[in-house]
Design an enzyme around this catalytic site. Structure first.
Site, PDB file in Angstrom:
ATOM      1  CD  GLU A   1       1.873   7.596   5.022  1.00 31.81           C
ATOM      2  OE1 GLU A   1       0.906   8.148   5.181  1.00 31.81           O
ATOM      3  OE2 GLU A   1       2.396   6.542   5.341  1.00 31.81           O
TER       4      GLU A   1
ATOM      5  CG  MET B   1       6.546  -6.980   5.709  1.00 33.19           C
ATOM      6  SD  MET B   1       5.040  -5.879   5.589  1.00 33.19           S
ATOM      7  CE  MET B   1       6.030  -4.285   5.625  1.00 33.19           C
ATOM      8  N   GLY B   2       7.701  -5.643   1.430  1.00 31.06           N
ATOM      9  CA  GLY B   2       8.342  -5.065   0.306  1.00 31.06           C
ATOM     10  C   GLY B   2       8.201  -5.502  -0.852  1.00 31.06           C
TER      11      GLY B   2
ATOM     12  N   PRO C   1      -2.824  -8.682   2.268  1.00 27.03           N
ATOM     13  CG  PRO C   1      -3.406 -10.178   4.134  1.00 27.03           C
ATOM     14  CD  PRO C   1      -2.576 -10.050   2.940  1.00 27.03           C
ATOM     15  NE  ARG C   2      -1.360   0.107   3.639  1.00 27.82           N
ATOM     16  CZ  ARG C   2      -0.511   0.966   2.794  1.00 27.82           C
ATOM     17  NH1 ARG C   2      -0.356   0.403   1.483  1.00 27.82           N
ATOM     18  NH2 ARG C   2      -0.132   2.041   3.034  1.00 27.82           N
TER      19      ARG C   2
ATOM     20  CD  GLU D   1       3.165   0.649  -4.874  1.00 25.53           C
ATOM     21  OE1 GLU D   1       2.503  -0.422  -4.631  1.00 25.53           O
ATOM     22  OE2 GLU D   1       3.844   1.272  -3.954  1.00 25.53           O
TER      23      GLU D   1
ATOM     24  N   PRO E   1      -3.686   4.085  -6.648  1.00 25.00           N
ATOM     25  CG  PRO E   1      -4.995   5.165  -7.975  1.00 25.00           C
ATOM     26  CD  PRO E   1      -4.337   5.376  -6.645  1.00 25.00           C
TER      27      PRO E   1
END
Length: 428
Positions: free
Chosen positions: A65, A317-318, A274-275, A346, A344
């Protein structure tokens, strides 16, 4: 119902805080800024916004988000140059992502955790920051938050809104609690007609279709630079990226990868991201247990040295845009297990061929559209994922066509941010 809901919040609060502390063992961010979660704030947070400036409140619960909010936050600050934004989150990863993305805005943007949904905590938040509008991203509906905003004449807007059939069924179990909350939302900017119809069934009076703001995300130059550096370290080796993988997927992917080695290009690099960061070490152990040679992204210097090993663990991250930029094929995680797939958009924006598993309810329409456009392919399971990857990696023409189709699909769907901003003009 709302009184009972509030009482349950207060009764559960000791358990909620205990769980927060325990989660902090793996992710230290959960042990920081507890006062904000309870509706207590340092004076500096409000002072940084400036009392004379209009304050716009945007809530982005977590990483997805927050990334989706970037075009809207940028547009709001450009459209209202005297305004400031308070950006709230629920997770440390969302907050860290926001810090990285919005550092460019300096003091015009302040971050905070959203207080737990009790009337007193939300009231303290609103008294402290005094927002002119509350903009909730995607699917956030909090009964006490909406009730307090209504009582204090703060318009509530649900932006980039989506509601799957599954989520609608869950909402129906709460009866009048969520129905009354939904009716307190003054405007919904929905991603699709199907989302709009489901949201209208909750009793929201004004629902407009704007499309997905995620299509308007501009790929940062810094991310492209990271992607280029990664690609330089990888060299000519073909790269299969498994992005935002969820619990249960990595074992399936690693097992299928080993079984399919004869069909895959000899020098293939499997890039797994990994998320959730708290799972980086767990996934490393999975890879090591299979005897695969691997490296962690955090241990790469990107100084021109060639990347070694069969697997690269994306433990940063990022940098997701960088990972997408560096790959040849992108598998979107959350879709081999019943999690509903991640977005999907990105990889499509970067012109990458996309592979998606059978579970896609979170982004069903977007995924069906990119499949129909020829920019993505549905795989049945992990074995099919590897078989399809092998076919595409050995067919540069098919791979290029899929990538161009994906990018064309993404470009055709831009413009949701401007449409949303137009709707917000009479709320700010």
């Amino acid at each position: 119902m709302r009184i009972l809901y509030s009482l349950l919040w207060w009764l559960a609060l000791p358990l909620v805080l205990t769980r927060l502390w325990l989660r902090g063992r793996q992710e230290p961010g959960y042990r920081q800024h507890w006062g904000e979660r309870l509706g207590f704030y340092p004076r500096a947070s409000a002072a940084a916004l400036g009392r004379a400036a209009p304050v716009l409140w945007v809530h982005a619960v977590s990483v997805g988000e927050t990334r989706a909010a970037e075009p809207l936050v940028d547009a709001l600050l450009a459209e209202y140059p005297q305004s400031r934004i308070v950006l709230t989150h629920m997770t440390p990863t969302g907050r860290a992502t926001g810090k990285a993305i919005f550092a460019k805005h300096g003091e015009r943007l302040v971050q905070s955790y959203l207080p737990y949904d009790t009337g007193s905590m939300v009231s303290r938040f609103i008294r402290h920051f005094q927002p002119q509008v509350c903009i909730l991203m995607e699917t956030e509906v909090w009964p006490n938050l909406i009730a307090v905003c209504n009582a204090r004449k703060v318009p509530v807007v649900l932006a980039n809104a989506r509601l799957s059939e599954r989520s609608l069924r869950k909402a129906s179990r709460f009866g009048t609690l969520l129905l009354n909350a939904a009716r307190g939302i003054s405007l919904v900017a929905a991603q699709t007609e199907a989302d709009a119809q489901r949201i209208r069934s909750l009793g929201v009076q004004r629902v407009e279709i704007t499309g997905s703001i995620k299509f308007d995300v501009v790929v940062p130059e810094a991310a492209l630079a990271i992607g280029a550096a990664l690609r330089s370290a990888i060299g000519a080796r073909p790269v299969l990226l498994c992005a935002s993988t969820r619990e249960g997927e990595e074992e399936l992917i690693l097992a299928a990868f080993e079984s399919a080695r004869a069909a895959l290009p000899a020098e293939i690099l499997l890039l797994i991201v990994p998320r959730h960061p708290q799972r980086f070490d767990e996934v490393e152990k999975m890879i090591a247990a299979r005897g695969l040679n691997f490296q962690r992204r955090s241990q790469l210097t990107l100084d021109g040295s060639a990347l070694q090993g069969e697997v690269l663990l994306g433990d940063s991250m990022g940098e997701m845009f960088g990972y997408y930029s560096a790959c040849d094929i992108a598998f979107v995680g959350g879709s081999l297990v019943p999690m509903g797939s991640h977005s999907p958009i990105e990889p499509a924006a970067l012109g990458k061929p996309i592979l998606i598993g059978p579970s896609s309810f979170n982004f069903e329409l977007v995924i069906e559209d990119v499949l129909a456009a020829g920019g993505a392919h549905r795989v049945a399971d992990a074995a099919d994922l590897m078989a399809t990857a092998a076919r595409l990696l050995n067919d540069s023409s098919a791979r290029e066509t899929m990538g161009l189709n994906a990018q064309s699909f993404a470009n055709q769907h831009r413009g949701a941010t401007r449409r949303t901003l137009t709707l917000l003009n009479d709320r700010i």
